[in-house]
Each structure stands twice: as structure tokens, then as C-alpha cells.
Motif scaffolding. Structure first.
Motif, PDB file in Angstrom:
ATOM      1  N   HIS A   1       0.836  -1.194   0.000  1.00  0.00           N
ATOM      2  CA  HIS A   1       0.000   0.000   0.000  1.00  0.00           C
ATOM      3  C   HIS A   1       0.872   1.245   0.000  1.00  0.00           C
ATOM      4  N   ASP A   2       0.301   2.330  -0.518  1.00  0.00           N
ATOM      5  CA  ASP A   2       0.953   3.634  -0.504  1.00  0.00           C
ATOM      6  C   ASP A   2       0.356   4.471   0.622  1.00  0.00           C
ATOM      7  N   PHE A   3       1.215   5.199   1.333  1.00  0.00           N
ATOM      8  CA  PHE A   3       0.767   6.008   2.458  1.00  0.00           C
ATOM      9  C   PHE A   3       1.362   7.410   2.360  1.00  0.00           C
ATOM     10  N   LYS A   4       0.557   8.368   2.726  1.00  0.00           N
ATOM     11  CA  LYS A   4       1.028   9.738   2.886  1.00  0.00           C
ATOM     12  C   LYS A   4       0.568  10.204   4.257  1.00  0.00           C
ATOM     13  N   ILE A   5       1.504  10.669   5.076  1.00  0.00           N
ATOM     14  CA  ILE A   5       1.161  11.086   6.429  1.00  0.00           C
ATOM     15  C   ILE A   5       1.742  12.465   6.700  1.00  0.00           C
ATOM     16  N   GLU A   6       0.928  13.348   7.270  1.00  0.00           N
ATOM     17  CA  GLU A   6       1.351  14.681   7.680  1.00  0.00           C
ATOM     18  C   GLU A   6       1.075  14.828   9.170  1.00  0.00           C
ATOM     19  N   ILE A   7       2.113  15.222   9.912  1.00  0.00           N
ATOM     20  CA  ILE A   7       2.043  15.316  11.362  1.00  0.00           C
ATOM     21  C   ILE A   7       2.191  16.771  11.760  1.00  0.00           C
ATOM     22  N   GLY A   8       1.164  17.323  12.384  1.00  0.00           N
ATOM     23  CA  GLY A   8       1.203  18.697  12.841  1.00  0.00           C
ATOM     24  C   GLY A   8       1.728  18.780  14.262  1.00  0.00           C
ATOM     25  N   LEU A   9       2.623  19.726  14.516  1.00  0.00           N
ATOM     26  CA  LEU A   9       3.213  19.923  15.837  1.00  0.00           C
ATOM     27  C   LEU A   9       2.892  21.326  16.330  1.00  0.00           C
ATOM     28  N   SER A  10       2.500  21.445  17.579  1.00  0.00           N
ATOM     29  CA  SER A  10       2.195  22.730  18.197  1.00  0.00           C
ATOM     30  C   SER A  10       2.900  22.829  19.538  1.00  0.00           C
ATOM     31  N   LYS A  11       2.992  24.065  20.043  1.00  0.00           N
ATOM     32  CA  LYS A  11       3.639  24.290  21.331  1.00  0.00           C
ATOM     33  C   LYS A  11       2.640  24.067  22.455  1.00  0.00           C
ATOM     34  N   ALA A  12       3.059  23.278  23.435  1.00  0.00           N
ATOM     35  CA  ALA A  12       2.206  23.047  24.599  1.00  0.00           C
ATOM     36  C   ALA A  12       2.138  24.311  25.444  1.00  0.00           C
ATOM     37  N   GLN A  13       1.024  24.520  26.101  1.00  0.00           N
ATOM     38  CA  GLN A  13       0.841  25.716  26.922  1.00  0.00           C
ATOM     39  C   GLN A  13       1.749  25.699  28.141  1.00  0.00           C
ATOM     40  N   VAL A  14       2.068  24.518  28.623  1.00  0.00           N
ATOM     41  CA  VAL A  14       2.896  24.390  29.817  1.00  0.00           C
ATOM     42  C   VAL A  14       4.209  23.703  29.444  1.00  0.00           C
TER      43      VAL A  14
ATOM     44  N   ASN B   1      -2.803  13.741   9.586  1.00  0.00           N
ATOM     45  CA  ASN B   1      -3.550  13.504   8.349  1.00  0.00           C
ATOM     46  C   ASN B   1      -2.908  12.315   7.632  1.00  0.00           C
ATOM     47  N   LEU B   2      -3.676  11.271   7.445  1.00  0.00           N
ATOM     48  CA  LEU B   2      -3.169  10.040   6.838  1.00  0.00           C
ATOM     49  C   LEU B   2      -3.994   9.689   5.612  1.00  0.00           C
ATOM     50  N   THR B   3      -3.310   9.433   4.500  1.00  0.00           N
ATOM     51  CA  THR B   3      -3.962   9.013   3.258  1.00  0.00           C
ATOM     52  C   THR B   3      -3.436   7.635   2.874  1.00  0.00           C
ATOM     53  N   ILE B   4      -4.347   6.715   2.577  1.00  0.00           N
ATOM     54  CA  ILE B   4      -3.995   5.351   2.188  1.00  0.00           C
ATOM     55  C   ILE B   4      -4.417   5.126   0.736  1.00  0.00           C
ATOM     56  N   ASP B   5      -3.427   4.849  -0.116  1.00  0.00           N
ATOM     57  CA  ASP B   5      -3.695   4.521  -1.526  1.00  0.00           C
ATOM     58  C   ASP B   5      -4.538   5.588  -2.236  1.00  0.00           C
ATOM     59  N   ASP B   6      -4.442   6.829  -1.821  1.00  0.00           N
ATOM     60  CA  ASP B   6      -5.240   7.918  -2.413  1.00  0.00           C
ATOM     61  C   ASP B   6      -6.730   7.620  -2.381  1.00  0.00           C
ATOM     62  N   ASP B   7      -7.140   6.706  -1.495  1.00  0.00           N
ATOM     63  CA  ASP B   7      -8.539   6.282  -1.434  1.00  0.00           C
ATOM     64  C   ASP B   7      -9.177   6.621  -0.095  1.00  0.00           C
ATOM     65  N   ASP B   8      -8.410   6.494   0.985  1.00  0.00           N
ATOM     66  CA  ASP B   8      -8.928   6.752   2.324  1.00  0.00           C
ATOM     67  C   ASP B   8      -8.153   7.887   2.973  1.00  0.00           C
ATOM     68  N   LYS B   9      -8.896   8.805   3.570  1.00  0.00           N
ATOM     69  CA  LYS B   9      -8.286   9.957   4.225  1.00  0.00           C
ATOM     70  C   LYS B   9      -8.754   9.992   5.677  1.00  0.00           C
ATOM     71  N   ILE B  10      -7.787   9.993   6.590  1.00  0.00           N
ATOM     72  CA  ILE B  10      -8.057  10.015   8.021  1.00  0.00           C
ATOM     73  C   ILE B  10      -7.481  11.299   8.590  1.00  0.00           C
ATOM     74  N   THR B  11      -8.286  12.063   9.306  1.00  0.00           N
ATOM     75  CA  THR B  11      -7.828  13.314   9.913  1.00  0.00           C
ATOM     76  C   THR B  11      -8.130  13.285  11.403  1.00  0.00           C
ATOM     77  N   ILE B  12      -7.134  13.662  12.196  1.00  0.00           N
ATOM     78  CA  ILE B  12      -7.262  13.677  13.652  1.00  0.00           C
ATOM     79  C   ILE B  12      -6.780  15.030  14.154  1.00  0.00           C
ATOM     80  N   SER B  13      -7.552  15.639  15.016  1.00  0.00           N
ATOM     81  CA  SER B  13      -7.170  16.893  15.664  1.00  0.00           C
ATOM     82  C   SER B  13      -7.079  16.647  17.167  1.00  0.00           C
ATOM     83  N   ILE B  14      -5.981  17.127  17.781  1.00  0.00           N
ATOM     84  CA  ILE B  14      -5.706  16.858  19.189  1.00  0.00           C
ATOM     85  C   ILE B  14      -5.536  18.181  19.922  1.00  0.00           C
ATOM     86  N   GLY B  15      -6.186  18.309  21.059  1.00  0.00           N
ATOM     87  CA  GLY B  15      -6.135  19.538  21.830  1.00  0.00           C
ATOM     88  C   GLY B  15      -4.955  19.595  22.781  1.00  0.00           C
ATOM     89  N   GLN B  16      -4.806  20.745  23.471  1.00  0.00           N
ATOM     90  CA  GLN B  16      -3.705  20.949  24.396  1.00  0.00           C
ATOM     91  C   GLN B  16      -3.698  19.937  25.538  1.00  0.00           C
TER      92      GLN B  16
END
Length: 525
Positions: free
Chosen positions: A101-114, A124-139
Motif C-alpha cells: 500500500h501507498d501512504f502519505k502522512i502529515e504530522i502537525g506539531l504545536s507548542k504546549a501551553q505548559v 492527516n493520513l492518506t492510504i492509496d489515495d482512497d482513504d483519508k483520516i484526519t485527527i485533531s488533538i487539543g492541548q
């Protein structure tokens, strides 16, 4: 690793996907972001050599980016950065059915408040240009949103949090370890750590509402457990063919009147979300395996000494500064030393040997076949600067006894061994003639690696017009294919703090296409 992407790194707002080909050359003016992007490779190496409290080790043994705040210094409006990778034809174990399978993954990094450390804030994860998974994570590490294609996996994400894995990608876990409740199976591929209870509960609810309530609970559980990853268009037939599915259940799946494509897609999306920790574990392992095979050569190598202390060390890697060159050469067997000296004489016009007495090692060099050697320190400063590069090129293309790191399922890596050598300004203190020979040595090491079943990638940051031209000459002479070379151009306008990054290429005759006129010339008033 086929390509790399960064966003909001120093002056680079968005590099786009940069293909990492056998030879990838970064060119641009001073302070245009070339070195910052190239140093992502040693950054990965020092990250995966340690267990961390944050995703990346910004200040380590190879490179020093400062703090996460310093990484964003030139993008004053940005509060996060993104690091992305593309992988092609990765063979995956069950539940991905052993297919590639082909995978494309983008990892976002932010500064923690503490504490000022960074944390993973999006994936953001893409599998075979067919499935797109997006996850957002809070502080607070709470999962803010989790979407697979068009499906919002949970109405209330407060049940899920992210937790440190000791690697780049975190794990997603259920609060209070709710997956341990009796009555629900824990999928084998959901155990790193498991969040299976919540996903199985959602899947059972979907099956009851979208298919048939008549099938038994255990039958539905077993059906879920037997699902493998297949393309969206094949999922209906795949689900119906599960041997554990009951007759009523199978009939309702096959009937398009009873079950719409949207309903099936929702089931598939929820099932896929249950494999996330399994995928993150494998990506961490793949990145770790890639990082361990990254070598780095700094822009200023160490100055040669007349004598080196004799040490009883077994050295099989070269220090980025070249501090252990004498010990490394002294460690070579006679057979390997002969291969090394023959290679350097053929491609660079010199050979080096290590002589030792009871206490010291001396490095000696000759520029011809006369057998007359001189101490390296007496041969000129340029040789001390090119020698670490020459050894790294030869060693990285040399057939090695491979000790692969294999995951629990023994499914990867593939047969070819990937090696990445990142080097900054290899042309320093070299006459243009020797720079041209070095460019030819780049090409030779790529071909030599292929013959030894090594997938060697050279990532080179340079200001040398000679190296650029000589690579084109090698393409014209069919020593290397134009598709195996990528030129990445970094352009920064005087009135702007942002660098634009674009790829240019050679044609089959070795001429540069879309190359800016007068690139190596001073600007005229």
C-alpha cells in the motif's frame, strides 16, 4: 521514504512534497532554508536514537534547532509546523492482507501551553489515495475530532485521548481503559494500546441499525474480527464473504435495497479507525528503521591531525565531523581496505591508508600509483574535508551484513536496504576539478549501491555550479538517468521573509529545465 514535506519551518512556509531521489540536490542563496530542510534527516536520526518527552529532539547530538519556538522563528504568524512523509509499496500484515500500500502522512506539531515543549496536534493520513483520516488533538491531549473519509467517528470525542508512545506518532487510547470491560473482544491489531471497546461498540450499533438485528452478537463480533482492508468498491463483497457471517446478515449485506453504499462505507470507515494504533505503531517502526540508516556529513569537517591515538574500538559508522576517520580506516579488513583505496583512486584520484605503531595511528595519502605516501596533514586542507565524504559514499554503497529490525509479524522491510546520506556543502575547500570528480563519485556510489542491493539516496546541499554542471554531464553520458536526479530550488525574495521551494529537473541530454537565468551570478543594479 519517497518524499518529505515541511510547513512553517524557519523561512519555509510550505515546501510541498519533495521527491527524495537517488540524488537530490538543494540549491539556493544563503539563508534561504536549504540547510534547515536538509537537517530534518539528522533530526529524525537523533530523535529515534532516544526516548523523548516530545515528538522530535530539536537539540541533539547531530543538529541543534534550538527550541520549538526557534523552529517557527521566521513565520511569526504560525503557531504550528507540519512534517510529512510519503511511502510507496509498503507491504503490510493483517488486517491489510499482506498487500502493498501507498501512504502519505502529515504530522502537525504545536507548542504546549505548559513547559514549552511541542506535541502532536494533528495527523492527516492518506492510504492509496482512497482513504483519508484526519485527527485533531487539543492541548490537554483530548481528541477534538476524528474523521475517516466522510464519517465523523464519534459524536463525543471526550472518550478518547492521545498518549505518548516514546516515538514520533502518539497512540490513541480510551479513557479509564474501557476496552477491558468483559463481553467485547480486543482485536489483535487494536492492542497497541487497545481502544477496541469503543470501536467495536460503534460497529455493533451500526450493524444493528443498518443491516439486521436478527444475527447473533457473537456472529457480528466474529465478522468484525475477520474483516481485512480492501478498496471501497470491493467492501460489500468482502464483507459478505466472511465465513462467520450468518445467512441473514450476509443476505442483508448483498441486498442493495437493504444496505446502501453509504451505510457500507460508514461501517468500513469505523472499522478502519480501529486500526489507527496498529498503523501508528508500524509507521513509528518504519520511520525508526529509516532514521537508523540515515548518515549525516556536516559542512565543516574536522581538521586532520598528524597522529591519532590508538583505541580498541570496533567502528562501523563515520562520525558526521569525521572525528573517527583514522580508527574507521584502521578497522577495515585488508579486503575492504583494498576495495576502498581502489574506489577512491578510480573516482577521486587518491588513496588513503592507516599506519599504526604501538600507540598512534597516522593517515597517509597518495595521489598516484608511485607508492609514495604523505601524512594527510601535509597534503593540503581540501583532502581532510573530502575524505569523510569519500568514506561515507563508499561505505554506504558497500555490501553489508544486514541486521534488519523486524516487527512482530516479520513483514518488512523489503529486500533492498534503504540508506540516506545527507551532506552539507561537500565542495568546501575543493578545487573545481576535484568538485567535478566528487560529482562523478556521487553517481558511481549510486550505481555501486544498486549492484549491492542497496537503495542509496544522497541529499546534498551545495553552492557549487561545478557539481550541478557535472551531474548534467553524467546524465548526457548515460551514467545516470535524469529521472534519478532531483534539483530543489530555494528562492527568497529580498522583500519577503518567506522562501518558495520548487523542483527543477534535467532533461535526457543533461540540460536543466526551468532553471532561473543568472542563478549563480551577482545581481546587477
Amino acid at each position: 521514504m519517497q518524499s518529505i514535506l515541511v510547513k512553517n519551518l524557519k523561512s519555509i512556509s510550505d515546501s510541498g512534497n519533495i521527491a527524495i531521489k537517488p540524488i537530490t540536490i538543494f540549491v539556493g542563496a544563503n539563508s534561504s532554508g536549504k540547510s534547515s530542510l536538509l537537517r530534518i534527516f539528522p533530526l529524525l536520526k537523533q530523535t529515534f536514537e532516544n526516548r523523548l518527552r516530545e515528538p522530535l529532539l530539536w537539540n541533539g547530538g547531530y543538529v541543534d534547532f534550538g527550541s520549538f519556538k526557534d523552529v517557527l522563528a521566521d513565520n511569526t504568524n504560525a503557531d504550528s509546523m507540519t512534517l510529512g512523509f510519503t511511502f510507496k509499496s509498503i507491504r503490510m500484515p493483517r488486517p491489510f492482507h499482506g498487500n502493498k500500500h501507498d501512504f502519505k502522512i502529515e504530522i502537525g506539531l504545536s507548542k504546549a501551553q505548559v513547559g514549552g515543549l511541542s506535541y502532536v496536534s494533528s495527523i492527516n493520513l492518506t492510504i492509496d489515495d482512497d482513504d483519508k483520516i484526519t485527527i485533531s488533538i487539543g492541548q490537554n491531549h483530548q481528541i477534538v475530532s476524528l474523521n475517516v473519509n466522510k464519517t465523523d467517528i464519534f459524536v463525543n470525542q471526550r472518550d478518547l485521548i492521545s498518549t505518548e508512545s516514546g516515538r514520533l506518532l502518539p497512540f490513541i487510547i480510551a479513557k479509564n481503559e474501557v476496552e477491558k470491560r468483559p463481553g467485547f473482544l480486543v482485536r489483535p491489531y487494536w492492542r497497541y494500546p487497545s481502544m477496541g471497546y469503543l470501536f467495536e461498540k460503534r460497529l455493533i450499533s451500526l450493524i444493528n441499525s443498518k443491516f439486521s438485528k436478527k444475527s447473533g452478537f457473537e456472529s457480528k463480533q466474529d465478522t468484525i474480527n475477520s474483516i481485512n482492508y480492501v478498496p471501497r468498491s470491493e467492501f460489500r463483497e468482502h464483507l459478505a464473504q466472511r465465513q462467520v457471517a450468518g445467512t441473514t446478515f450476509r443476505r442483508s449485506i448483498l441486498s442493495t435495497a437493504c444496505t446502501s453504499d453509504d451505510n457500507l462505507n460508514e461501517v468500513r470507515d469505523v472499522w478502519l479507525s480501529g486500526t489507527l494504533n496498529f498503523l501508528f505503531l508500524l509507521f513509528n517502526e518504519i520511520l525508526c528503521a529509516n532514521a537508523k540508516n540515515i548518515e549525516y556529513v556536516t559542512p565543516l569537517r574536522i581538521i586532520a591531525d598528524r597522529f591519532y591515538r590508538l583505541q580498541g574500538l570496533a567502528v562501523d559508522t563515520i562520525d558526521p565531523l569525521g572525528r573517527n576517520l583514522a580508527v574507521f580506516i584502521d578497522n577495515l579488513s585488508k579486503e575492504k581496505h583494498d576495495r576502498f583505496t581502489n574506489w577512491t583512486m578510480e573516482h577521486l584520484g587518491f588513496s588513503v591508508r592507516a599506519n599504526q605503531d604501538m600507540r598512534h595511528i597516522t593517515l597517509e595519502i597518495t595521489e598516484d600509483s608511485s607508492g609514495i605516501y604523505h601524512n594527510l596533514i601535509d597534503a593540503g586542507f581540501g583532502y581532510s574535508q573530502i575524505l569523510p565524504i569519500a568514506i561515507q559514499l563508499w561505505h554506504s554503497s558497500e555490501r553489508q551484513k544486514v541486521n534488519y529490525r523486524i516487527n512482530a509479524r516479520n513483514q518488512w522491510p523489503e529486500n533492498a536496504q534503504l540508506k540516506i546520506v545527507a551532506m552539507e556543502q561537500p565542495e568546501l575547500h575543493l578545487h573545481p576539478t576535484l568538485q567535478a570528480k566528487l560529482a562523478e563519485a556521487f553517481v558511481s556510489s549510486i550505481e555501486r549501491a544498486k549492484a549491492n542491493n542497496i537503495e542509496l539516496r544522497l541529499v546534498i546541499e551545495t553552492h557549487s555550479e561545478t557539481i550541478i554542471n557535472r551531474i548534467g554531464y553524467q546524465i548526457r553520458n548515460r551514467a545516470i538517468d535524469s529521472n534519478d536526479v532531483n534539483i530543489v530550488l530555494f528562492e527568497k525574495k529580498p522583500s519577503s521573509a518567506v522562501t518558495s521551494v520548487r523542483e527543477v529537473r534535467y532533461d535526457d541530454k543533461g540540460y536543466l529545465v526551468d532553471w532561473p537565468y543568472g542563478f549563480f551570478l551577482p545581481k546587477e543594479d
